[in-house]
Every structure is written in structure tokens, then in C-alpha cells.
Design a protein around this motif. Sequence first.
Motif, PDB file in Angstrom:
ATOM      1  N   ARG A 193       0.832  -1.210   0.000  1.00  0.00           N
ATOM      2  CA  ARG A 193       0.000   0.000   0.000  1.00  0.00           C
ATOM      3  C   ARG A 193       0.862   1.254   0.000  1.00  0.00           C
ATOM      4  O   ARG A 193       1.876   1.312   0.669  1.00  0.00           O
ATOM      5  N   LYS A 194       0.347   2.225  -0.735  1.00  0.00           N
ATOM      6  CA  LYS A 194       0.990   3.534  -0.703  1.00  0.00           C
ATOM      7  C   LYS A 194       0.249   4.352   0.359  1.00  0.00           C
ATOM      8  O   LYS A 194      -0.975   4.223   0.496  1.00  0.00           O
ATOM      9  N   ASP A 195       0.955   5.147   1.100  1.00  0.00           N
ATOM     10  CA  ASP A 195       0.290   5.971   2.113  1.00  0.00           C
ATOM     11  C   ASP A 195      -0.342   7.188   1.427  1.00  0.00           C
ATOM     12  O   ASP A 195       0.318   8.211   1.230  1.00  0.00           O
TER      13      ASP A 195
END
Length: 599
Positions: A549-551
Motif C-alpha cells: 500500500r501507498k500511504d
Amino acid sequence: MTDIQRIRNFSIVAHIDHGKSTLADRLIQLTGTVAERDMKAQMLDAMDIERERGITIKANSVRIDYPAQDGHTYVLNLIDTPGHVDFAYEVSRSMQAVEGSLLVVDASQGVEAQTLANVYQAIDADHEIVPVLNKIDLPAAEPERVKEQIEDVIGIDASESVMISAKTGLGIPDVLEAIVQRLPAPVGDRDKPLKAMLVDSWYDSYLGVVVLIRVMDGVIKKGDQIKMMKSAATYKLDRLAVLKPQMVDIPELGPGEIGVFTASIKQVRDTKVGDTITHEKKPCAAALPGFKPSIPVVFCGLFPVDANDFEALRDAIEKLQLNDASFSSEMETSAALGFGFRCGFLGLLHLEVIRDRLEREYDLDLITTAPSVVFKLHMKDGEVLDLHNPADMPDLTYVDHIEEPRIKATILVPDEYLGDVLKLCQDRRGIQMDLTYAGSRAMVVYDLPLAEVVFDFYDRLKSVTKGYASFDYQITGYREDFLVKMSILVNDEPVDALSIMVHRDRADSRGRAMCEKLKDLIPRHMFKIPIQAAIGGRVIARETLSAMRKDVTAKCYGGDATRKKKLLEKQKAGKKKMRQFGKVEIPQSAFIAALKMDE
């Protein structure tokens, strides 16, 4: 022309790592067959993969001229054989071409399982056997105890054993004298029609097919028209040579001699191992009996990573089959992997070696499916089918019962590890048949299902006994058992290459173990991936591989919580869509690693 009384043909047999190839090196070195500057360790192990793994895979031969103490010069034809159980076929083939064997036993380790297996092959081939005790310079060597052991376990007289250290060269002249004095000369008649046995053949990119032969009767000369009796093909000899590991041309080969020839043979399938070679105009009356065909025990699919390489793979497999008669193949197709071959091997080490050779020598990228054994399906209408690949399992409503192959395994193990070995065999659904002692070592005989042994039984056995156990097996037959097909689903798609046959009682734990293992082996994707094990329509185990996941909320500092929530919801929707359309890449190494069972 060599007088037949001055020829000695022999092979060196022993357990793995007891010093066969090193002894061969010393014999070559002492007789000056190869110049000192060209000498290297394991001279006869020519393949890269043999040198890398430090094992012998192909039996190799060399001709040595030895001036004996009685004033005559003798011609010694030596065949160095492999020690691993997977290459026992190479050993049995070499035995037919020679009259005697040097039985090499490690003076510190004593008689091991493969020592027994190989020596019985030599006895079956009616060989004169000379025991040689190697590594007597080691502090742990106990030659007297090992002599007793040879007499107790194998039952041959060991009082005249030759004591040597192949590493330092101690006692090597005694070995040469023992070969000349104690091994018989070959028998054969020069005046009879030519009869020669095709012992081995291999493909050379410069010379075409090179054929190794042992002449029984008659004489073969350069320029002769010869005929293969099985394939009825005829050829004219271009070149006749003996191996001193390099080829040295000679004008003729007489009875009892071993040499090689080339004859512009284009097709590798024309030179069947065990065939009889004779003159076209004046053939011999009857062919030699040849070799028993080998029975493959492990099957797996080989597919090219790039579908355009299929023809190259077919060509490479054909050339390897010539060189290795115990390797069989037939074409197959798979929904996921395209066109490829279903190949049969004598064991897992054999499989790894063939795969490595195909990738190296022929520059191919391959996908290997899960190794499996052949199950017999007894259908309700009385038909019996062979199941090579679990993916081809028919609907269970038509199957009455399934039988699996069983083996008789002989394990030699020091007393203190006996408990661990018995537990390992019980865990693998083994039935104990016998337990006896030879000195301080136990000899255990078990009836085991081959499917449980194929994967990593040998590795496990070595690890629980710190490497001291030795293991040998032969196939005994088929027996009915409660077996089921377990499929693995990755992202709700079944993966053909990972379906396996398991015993119903073990299925849950095997399924859990496979899912856990795959979770570590499959790289993470942008979406979450469920990994499931199922029997029929029932899922028995599941693991979930979380997404990378990308923040997305990194740029929101302060402000209302709903802003962050909105971004996270948007990301979640994107991941869901990705999962619907995303394809999961499973790396090649994961296939084999997933199947190795660690309890």
C-alpha cells in the motif's frame, strides 16, 4: 593389436563420497596416462554440473597402459561409476561391459546402503570383486572393523583387501597389481564375426554422435561398414579411438577392448544403448541380450517459459535421452503453461540434474511442474488407468479406488539416531519390516509409499541423522490407499502445477503447510491475494497475502478526518478492481520450494 590375456576391464563401485573418482585420478596419474600439467581433480567428471556438485553423474571410461611387475604391459580399461541411487542405472549398464570391480569402502565410515546396492549389481553381473579400503590415513579409520563388516554384511572375503589413501596416493601401486593379478582377462574370439555392445553414446557438436563400445568377438577397423542390430541402420566408420580421457585414434579394436567411434550419425535416436553392433556383410548370428529398460519413478512436466522455444526444447530432450537412457519423455499440453513434455526420472536428484543440463547445455528457460509418481486408478467399469499428473484426475464418482506405488527401503544408521529414523518413517506412513544390527549400526527395512519418499525424504533423513544414515530402495508394487487430489487456488484460480495427490488423513496439515509456505514465496502485489487449498469443492486451508500500500494520506496534515477517509475509500475501491483483473505472478522457485515438506 593387444593380446587378450593382457587386457583387464573393471569398474569402480562404492557409496557416494567414498572416493571412486579420486582413486581413478590416482590410477591415471601414476601410470602417466595424462601429463602432469593437464591433471585436475575428478579428471573423469567432465560435465560442469558434476564438478560443481562434486558428484559423478555419468559413468566415464579411460584406457590406461600399465607396465606390471611381471615385465608385461597391460591395458586397463577403467569405468568410473556414480554412487547415487538415482544413477544406479548407469552403474548396472557399465557392469555389463567389464569383468571385474574394485569395491571401494571408506575405512572410517564402513559399509553403507549404496555400497550394498552397487556390490549386488556387480555380483549379479558375475564379477570378480577386489575390496579396497580407502581413507586409511584418517584418524577415525578402523580398517580391521570395516573388513569384518564387509565379510558380515556383504559376505565376500575381505582378508586380502588393498589398503589405500586415494588422496595422498598411498597404496595405489598395490591396487594396480591387484587388478592385474586378481581380475580375470576378458574372453573373445578374433576370428568370429564382429559382435560389439553399445555401452553409451553422447552428442558432440563437432563430431556428431560419439558411440562407446565394448568388443565381444571379432575385430572392428576404421572404414568398416557396420550395422546396428536393433535399428537395422548401417554406417561407415569415420574414426576409431580409445579414451585416454581425450580421444586417441587407433586402427582397430579387438575382442575384450573398449573404445569409441564416430560414423557421421545424424539422428541420436539411432544409437540405442544396449544394442549390438556387427558387420553389415558378415553379421553375427545372435544379438547380445542388451540391458533391462529402466523404470522411471518420478514424473514432472517441463515447459519452456517462452512458447517459441518449444522446438529447441524438443531437440535438447532428444539429445539428452540419447546420453541418458533412463530419462523418458512424452508431449503434453497444459491450460496454463502451453506445450511441453511430461518427463520420467529415476529420482529427484536425477530430475534436478536433467533440468540443470537442459538450462545450461542448451540455453533454455524452463518451468518445472510438481514432481509426482504414477498412481493406478481402478474405475467402476473395471478399467485401470495410469495417472501421471494429478491435474488429469477424472471425476471421483467414476473411480472405485486408487492404488499407489510402494517401495522397500533399506536404511543403515548409527544406533543413536535410530529413534529419529523410525519416527520419520512412521510419519511417512511406513510399515516396519525388519530391524537387524551390523556392529554398532542398525539396518532398518521399511515398506514406504513412494509418493512420500519422492520429495524430500532423503534430505530429512540426512538432517535427523547428521548425515550418517544411508538409504537405498527398490520398487515392490502397488497397494490401495485412501488418496485424494488437493488443488491450490491462488486468487481464486486453480494452479495446475501445484495440484498433488495426498492421503486423506494428511490433507489438512499438508494444505495448511502449503498455503503458509506459498504466502512467504509469492511476492506481494498491489492487491490482496487469497491462497487456498481445496479438495473437490471444499476449501481446507487459507492464507491471505496482504497488499502493498501507498500511504495516500501522507499529504493531509491537520484538517477534517473525512478527507483522509475519502482518500482511503478511493484506494480501497481501486484495489478491489485490481483484484478482479490482476494476474498473480508465481516465481519458478516457488513451485519446487512449496512442495518440499518440512514437518
